[in-house]
Scaffold this motif. Sequence first.
Motif, PDB file in Angstrom:
ATOM      1  N   SER A  14       0.722  -1.212  -0.032  1.00 16.17           N
ATOM      2  CA  SER A  14      -0.029  -0.193   0.138  1.00 16.17           C
ATOM      3  C   SER A  14       0.933   1.239   0.235  1.00 16.17           C
ATOM      4  CB  SER A  14      -1.109   0.010   1.279  1.00 16.17           C
ATOM      5  OG  SER A  14      -1.850  -1.118   1.117  1.00 16.17           O
ATOM      6  N   THR A  15       2.004   1.160   0.615  1.00 15.92           N
ATOM      7  CA  THR A  15       2.827   2.308   0.494  1.00 15.92           C
ATOM      8  C   THR A  15       3.407   2.523  -0.756  1.00 15.92           C
ATOM      9  OG1 THR A  15       3.424   1.936   3.039  1.00 15.92           O
ATOM     10  CG2 THR A  15       4.936   3.217   1.662  1.00 15.92           C
ATOM     11  N   ASP A  18       0.660   4.147  -3.017  1.00 16.52           N
ATOM     12  CA  ASP A  18       0.602   5.766  -2.679  1.00 16.52           C
ATOM     13  C   ASP A  18       1.620   6.254  -3.247  1.00 16.52           C
ATOM     14  OD1 ASP A  18      -1.632   5.120  -1.013  1.00 16.52           O
ATOM     15  OD2 ASP A  18      -0.673   5.128   0.833  1.00 16.52           O
ATOM     16  N   SER A  21       0.953   6.537  -7.044  1.00 15.77           N
ATOM     17  CA  SER A  21      -0.155   7.303  -7.289  1.00 15.77           C
ATOM     18  C   SER A  21       0.236   8.663  -7.421  1.00 15.77           C
ATOM     19  CB  SER A  21      -1.251   7.166  -6.322  1.00 15.77           C
ATOM     20  OG  SER A  21      -1.722   5.878  -6.330  1.00 15.77           O
TER      21      SER A  21
END
Length: 183
Positions: A14-15, A18, A21
């Motif tokens: 997820s890091t 992010d 993104s």
Amino acid sequence: MRIAVSGTHRSGKSTLIDALSDLLPNYVAVDEPYHQLEEEGYAFAETPSVEDFEEQLARSIANLDEDPRDVLFDRCPVDFIGYLLAHEDRDAFDLDEWLPRVRRALRKLDLIVLVGIERPDRITLSASDDEALRLAVDEKLKELLLDDPYALEVEVLEVEGAPSARAKQVLEHLPVQEVQNKI
């Protein structure tokens, strides 16, 4: 491009999503199937069952069918196969039944970014984290994606290092025109 970030729980997926993104603002990030299903009211067992992982596998396949280009997927079908093959009730999972659907779905990805557990481990675990399962899934994912015993035939980039270094490795792997067009 359609990119999936794969890895066991608490590996930094997820890091990385992010960070990517932020670096690729025209990309759409798709949350992992667990969170999608939970948001829709699916009740997971306290200790996820084979059925829970199969439900996530089915959602992951459906996500690949539905979403447009320029997507960052948090997890892909291979993640759930890794969990199912590492599960204590793995004999209840029929991999051969799922493989044709998984292969078709994976053809819709341009790249899988594998975030493995590093030595020393960069992630601090809580007492509730199942370290044995985490390690078993990490090993299974590396086997499935890097050794490719089931002929999944997908391009895989294994990343390591600090979160910024991982993001940089992904960007360096993308075609130059892809990065220039998306930033």
